[in-house]
Design a protein around this motif. Structure first.
Motif, PDB file in Angstrom:
ATOM      1  N   ALA A  29      -1.461 -16.345 -28.513  1.00 34.16           N
ATOM      2  CA  ALA A  29      -2.044 -17.690 -28.595  1.00 34.16           C
ATOM      3  C   ALA A  29      -2.011 -18.378 -27.242  1.00 34.16           C
ATOM      4  N   ALA A  30      -0.923 -18.150 -26.496  1.00 34.64           N
ATOM      5  CA  ALA A  30      -0.800 -18.773 -25.176  1.00 34.64           C
ATOM      6  C   ALA A  30      -1.824 -18.192 -24.215  1.00 34.64           C
ATOM      7  N   ILE A  31      -1.977 -16.877 -24.279  1.00 36.81           N
ATOM      8  CA  ILE A  31      -2.977 -16.231 -23.416  1.00 36.81           C
ATOM      9  C   ILE A  31      -4.363 -16.761 -23.750  1.00 36.81           C
ATOM     10  N   GLU A  32      -4.630 -16.912 -25.023  1.00 33.86           N
ATOM     11  CA  GLU A  32      -5.952 -17.419 -25.430  1.00 33.86           C
ATOM     12  C   GLU A  32      -6.185 -18.835 -24.910  1.00 33.86           C
ATOM     13  N   ARG A  33      -5.133 -19.660 -24.963  1.00 32.70           N
ATOM     14  CA  ARG A  33      -5.307 -21.033 -24.463  1.00 32.70           C
ATOM     15  C   ARG A  33      -5.618 -21.019 -22.966  1.00 32.70           C
ATOM     16  N   ALA A  34      -4.999 -20.076 -22.253  1.00 34.55           N
ATOM     17  CA  ALA A  34      -5.216 -20.024 -20.801  1.00 34.55           C
ATOM     18  C   ALA A  34      -6.503 -19.288 -20.427  1.00 34.55           C
ATOM     19  N   ARG A  35      -7.069 -18.603 -21.376  1.00 33.06           N
ATOM     20  CA  ARG A  35      -8.161 -17.672 -21.054  1.00 33.06           C
ATOM     21  C   ARG A  35      -9.352 -18.297 -20.323  1.00 33.06           C
ATOM     22  N   PRO A  36      -9.799 -19.476 -20.696  1.00 36.02           N
ATOM     23  CA  PRO A  36     -10.946 -20.031 -19.947  1.00 36.02           C
ATOM     24  C   PRO A  36     -10.655 -20.113 -18.443  1.00 36.02           C
ATOM     25  N   ALA A  37      -9.418 -20.493 -18.123  1.00 40.04           N
ATOM     26  CA  ALA A  37      -9.060 -20.549 -16.702  1.00 40.04           C
ATOM     27  C   ALA A  37      -9.004 -19.149 -16.112  1.00 40.04           C
ATOM     28  N   LEU A  38      -8.391 -18.235 -16.829  1.00 42.95           N
ATOM     29  CA  LEU A  38      -8.266 -16.861 -16.332  1.00 42.95           C
ATOM     30  C   LEU A  38      -9.639 -16.230 -16.131  1.00 42.95           C
ATOM     31  N   ASP A  39     -10.514 -16.427 -17.107  1.00 40.29           N
ATOM     32  CA  ASP A  39     -11.856 -15.840 -17.009  1.00 40.29           C
ATOM     33  C   ASP A  39     -12.624 -16.397 -15.813  1.00 40.29           C
ATOM     34  N   THR A  40     -12.315 -17.625 -15.464  1.00 41.60           N
ATOM     35  CA  THR A  40     -12.983 -18.235 -14.318  1.00 41.60           C
ATOM     36  C   THR A  40     -12.512 -17.624 -13.000  1.00 41.60           C
ATOM     37  N   MET A  41     -11.250 -17.252 -12.955  1.00 41.31           N
ATOM     38  CA  MET A  41     -10.696 -16.739 -11.699  1.00 41.31           C
ATOM     39  C   MET A  41     -10.862 -15.241 -11.538  1.00 41.31           C
ATOM     40  N   GLY A  42     -11.021 -14.535 -12.642  1.00 44.10           N
ATOM     41  CA  GLY A  42     -10.998 -13.073 -12.543  1.00 44.10           C
ATOM     42  C   GLY A  42     -12.212 -12.406 -13.143  1.00 44.10           C
ATOM     43  N   ALA A  43     -12.330 -11.127 -12.829  1.00 46.58           N
ATOM     44  CA  ALA A  43     -13.412 -10.322 -13.406  1.00 46.58           C
ATOM     45  C   ALA A  43     -13.018  -9.827 -14.786  1.00 46.58           C
ATOM     46  N   LYS A  44     -11.726  -9.616 -14.952  1.00 44.32           N
ATOM     47  CA  LYS A  44     -11.272  -9.062 -16.222  1.00 44.32           C
ATOM     48  C   LYS A  44      -9.815  -9.439 -16.470  1.00 44.32           C
ATOM     49  N   VAL A  45      -9.520  -9.705 -17.722  1.00 42.03           N
ATOM     50  CA  VAL A  45      -8.155 -10.004 -18.140  1.00 42.03           C
ATOM     51  C   VAL A  45      -7.641  -8.817 -18.942  1.00 42.03           C
ATOM     52  N   TRP A  46      -6.490  -8.276 -18.511  1.00 40.03           N
ATOM     53  CA  TRP A  46      -5.922  -7.110 -19.182  1.00 40.03           C
ATOM     54  C   TRP A  46      -4.670  -7.521 -19.945  1.00 40.03           C
ATOM     55  N   PRO A  47      -4.716  -7.535 -21.266  1.00 39.16           N
ATOM     56  CA  PRO A  47      -3.522  -7.917 -22.026  1.00 39.16           C
ATOM     57  C   PRO A  47      -2.501  -6.784 -22.003  1.00 39.16           C
ATOM     58  N   ALA A  48      -1.224  -7.134 -21.829  1.00 39.43           N
ATOM     59  CA  ALA A  48      -0.193  -6.110 -21.659  1.00 39.43           C
ATOM     60  C   ALA A  48       1.013  -6.339 -22.553  1.00 39.43           C
ATOM     61  N   GLY A  49       0.792  -7.033 -23.669  1.00 45.97           N
ATOM     62  CA  GLY A  49       1.893  -7.187 -24.607  1.00 45.97           C
ATOM     63  C   GLY A  49       2.444  -8.591 -24.669  1.00 45.97           C
ATOM     64  N   SER A  50       3.431  -8.760 -25.523  1.00 42.64           N
ATOM     65  CA  SER A  50       3.899 -10.114 -25.813  1.00 42.64           C
ATOM     66  C   SER A  50       5.070 -10.554 -24.954  1.00 42.64           C
ATOM     67  N   GLU A  51       5.702  -9.603 -24.262  1.00 40.21           N
ATOM     68  CA  GLU A  51       6.811 -10.026 -23.414  1.00 40.21           C
ATOM     69  C   GLU A  51       6.325 -10.184 -21.979  1.00 40.21           C
ATOM     70  N   PRO A  52       6.448 -11.393 -21.439  1.00 34.12           N
ATOM     71  CA  PRO A  52       5.828 -11.674 -20.132  1.00 34.12           C
ATOM     72  C   PRO A  52       6.168 -10.671 -19.035  1.00 34.12           C
ATOM     73  N   TYR A  53       7.447 -10.206 -18.956  1.00 32.14           N
ATOM     74  CA  TYR A  53       7.828  -9.350 -17.832  1.00 32.14           C
ATOM     75  C   TYR A  53       6.989  -8.083 -17.741  1.00 32.14           C
ATOM     76  N   ARG A  54       6.399  -7.672 -18.867  1.00 33.89           N
ATOM     77  CA  ARG A  54       5.603  -6.438 -18.864  1.00 33.89           C
ATOM     78  C   ARG A  54       4.440  -6.522 -17.880  1.00 33.89           C
ATOM     79  N   ALA A  55       3.829  -7.682 -17.807  1.00 35.03           N
ATOM     80  CA  ALA A  55       2.722  -7.834 -16.847  1.00 35.03           C
ATOM     81  C   ALA A  55       3.235  -7.673 -15.417  1.00 35.03           C
TER      82      ALA A  55
END
Lengths: 292, 292, 292, 292
Positions: free
Chosen positions: A139-165
């Motif tokens: 849900a948090a990633i989705e809320r941030a997604r408009p901003a992320l999509d604006t800055m990047g070519a692609k968003v790669w989800p890597a799981g629910s624990e932040p450190y994984r990214a």
């Protein structure tokens, strides 16, 4: 959508510019306040303190390293200043330990944190072509997604624990450092046999190694011109390599090739090349080849 | 144009098939004669001896290694059997010393020799998408070009001395071995943090490392299925690495990263993985991570 | 006892001198005949050909490398020239493959061969303090023992298959090269903190590292005077390291530390230090430290 | 002379015992108080807090690592508790940064600090045969000397700045780790050729490598019995290696051999061998050789 943006370095600045250009309501802060001026000119608001960026939907931090993030968080009560619905999106390259610590602190404070480190250099950030690896609550990633999509070519989800990214980012940079070192070794080796580095690099970056990790560094090697303000500073590469090796070591994971590459970075640093672009690693190999 | 083709291994066979399919007049020879059958069926002529392939415009050799080439040349009087206008195009991966020796012998015999090693695996050869690095006299390369253009996507000229093409090929394979090893190390390191290798590899091979050197090996790593008859056998990778390190050593060029990678190849060989695809290097890192 | 001695290099000469001084009946041969003069003066007989040394109880070969031994054996019919009771004692450092080949050839010819490589440098040879590792048939070693005891401080039996002694010798030299490289790295690292190399080396060679492997090389490092005609030439160290790594590789035994040391030897060779004493490896580390 | 002794670990305990046996007036403290009992029984006084050891002529700290020292100093006001004439002798292995920090803090407080790390294992400490490297003001070293002479075989002065002794200690331990790793690699390599590790180790530790660094670890390797309560725990070796590499890195000094050794230590740690004696490194090489 209201966005706070903390940290206007070589990559943070073009990212923030892209957000402003996309008509987000952006408030910026940077330790050296003068870095804010171009953003303000483009339409951003300047905050007096980091906490001034926290009352927003998405608070992005893009600070230099673990220490910079920790001190901004601690000195300015950043987590406390966040709204209940604010998502803190840490896009900087930090250690796995730091990412875990941040996630813990936010959770204890009832706030929301995700990691979203970026793959790409300043020129890629400017072109909004970053690859963004995200980890945290969906849900948090989705809320941030408009901003992320604006800055990047692609968003790669890597799981629910932040450190994984962050692990993925560090592993990628470990590979990058090795790729650039290897390209430098190979170019010097072929140069010993009279082959122009540019000719060799042209072949490989248009065939087997036709990827950004190589194409982004080969031209500077060919020209031996490593003074690139939009490049990836060699000393930051060494820092990232240390973080990757620390992540491996925490798991007792031997990385002999990475360890060998790290020593070559030391050689470049010893030669005073830390402020140059990472492609300057090629000069280490050239010196080994006594090519000049 | 009359073409002789000596050596029908995993890459040689599809190369020869493409020549036959393009209506060249192709005569083939292989130590194990049964490998000739499919070619003959497609329209090629089978020679009884290597020398039977020598009376042609372009004589291609694609033998397993230095020794195989040397013995075919010596035992069958191959150079002597060549016509005065025949161009010997050695497309195999051989040592720098071997390439120099071949060039010398042909010159002394008044015959024409060029090196034209290929970048690519069996599947790339089948698709006629090989990158071909050529070195030798311009006129000789031009005479061979119709054949080369048929087998490859691009011909890269690398100067007039044949061994130069071999140096480039070895340097490229050194980089390839390092790239695959590095990808394996990084995948194991991220796996220690609970990330599926396939997820990690998907991200990097579609962003920073979107190149054949990575994309050609990542799927096998993700599936941990290394039994690929069209792949690049790990033991041949070790052989090429030895040739690359020998070329470096002959010039006293330190290659510490290459040396570290070579030891990992030894680990894989010790584990009995020499006949598997090079991507099996990932298993070495997995064992280091005690991931199973 | 009649002794033939073939090969009067830096270590062979003092070994032969000790045999002559002990009143053995010694016949010597050397490719450069002038090296025989001091031995003849001391009482030895000079042979015109290697085969002239073969009619004896103990025929010692102390040639530079595999090739030198192979060519002397092949060109001069050395094995055939041996008496039925002659024991060929090969005391040189040769490859495992060479040792195996020699044993085979002697066995086929009905002759007797043992390996007896020596641990020690020219000064140790002069003092008759060599450690001699022997392998071969017990009876043959016993027949050679009076000569071995004269040249060395101790004879170490290592089994009945000659190559075993060579494996031990190569493994020991691998350790030696690493010890010297490590001492150089550590001395340069402490020098970066203002510690005189001589002070550091004095401490360690009189405590934890009080052994010939260190004490024999530390003084030259401390004085940075590597021009030692009785020393162990760095280029020969590199050659021995190659033999050790080849022996490891033949068994797919990874030796990552040895591989790293080999690259440092390349650096020294590239800097033109091959003719200096092995202790010159310290200069590689000093250059890395930009200490001058 | 009144001596305070803080830290009764595997090496600290026998050191303190030797001081008590020599009739010094010794007050001891240890975090786990039960470690004090044997000392008290031998005649020492037990302090309730570290500061209780500070009112003395010579206050020795022998704590596990930087953090242990820092926390004892910070939590217990140790520097403030020292008398004006007390010499704080830090004999533990700490980082260069820690040693510098300690010297600064003492100087600011008008107190006296020297570094005096020890070379040797618990059994050497028990025998009072330690080599002690000292650095700091000459007068301070002289005041501490009666105690140092009681605990060690020899005191090596290393200059007036305390951190210098720590640099020497770390460089020595770096060499030690490499020596043990190398011995393990060589023993496994020879074992691949059928040579008993004990036979090989016997030869080298009685000849070229007849030094404590080898002789102290070879017997355990030969017996493959690494469970030695008086040994040097492998995990502490890894810690010391990290400190040595950090000291090198702080000066951008490349240490490729050390880096390779560090990865082998990771392999041992991953295999759960951290609590074993350092000689267990040999098992890493044995596994690489598939020797079991």
């Amino acid at each position: 959508m209201k966005i706070g943006f903390i940290g206007l370095g070589a990559i943070g600045t073009p990212m923030a510019q892209n957000l402003v250009a996309a008509d987000f309501d952006v408030t910026v802060w940077n330790r050296s306040a003068d870095k804010c001026a171009p953003l303000v000119e483009a339409g951003a608001t300047q905050a007096d303190t980091p906490a001034g960026c926290a009352a927003c939907d998405v608070m992005i931090t893009m600070l230099a390293d673990d220490d910079a993030l920790a001190s901004v968080v601690a000195e300015h009560g950043l987590i406390e200043a966040m709204g209940d619905d604010t998502v803190h999106v840490n896009m900087a390259t930090v250690s796995v330990a730091c990412a875990r610590d941040m996630a813990d602190r936010h959770e204890k404070a009832g706030k929301t944190y995700i990691s979203a480190p970026v793959l790409g250099r300043p020129d890629i950030a400017k072109a909004a072509k970053l690859n963004i690896v995200t980890a945290g609550a969906d849900a948090a990633i989705e809320r941030a997604r408009p901003a992320l999509d604006t800055m990047g070519a692609k968003v790669w989800p890597a799981g629910s624990e932040p450190y994984r990214a962050n692990v993925i980012k560090l592993a990628t940079n470990y590979m990058l450092m090795t790729a650039v070192e290897t390209m430098g070794e190979a170019a010097a080796m072929t140069a010993k046999y009279g082959i122009e580095p540019g000719d060799f690099l042209d072949i490989i970056t248009h065939s087997v190694f036709a990827a950004p990790a190589y194409q982004g560094y080969a031209p500077a090697m060919a020209k031996r011109d490593y003074d690139n303000p939009e490049g990836f500073k060699l000393k930051l590469g060494a820092k990232d390599m240390d973080l990757a090796l620390a992540a491996a070591r925490a798991e007792n994971m031997a990385m002999p090739v990475g360890a060998a590459v790290r020593e070559r970075l030391s050689e470049a640093l010893a030669a005073g090349e830390g402020e140059l672009d990472l492609s300057a690693l090629a000069e280490v190999s050239r010196r080994h080849g006594h090519l000049d």
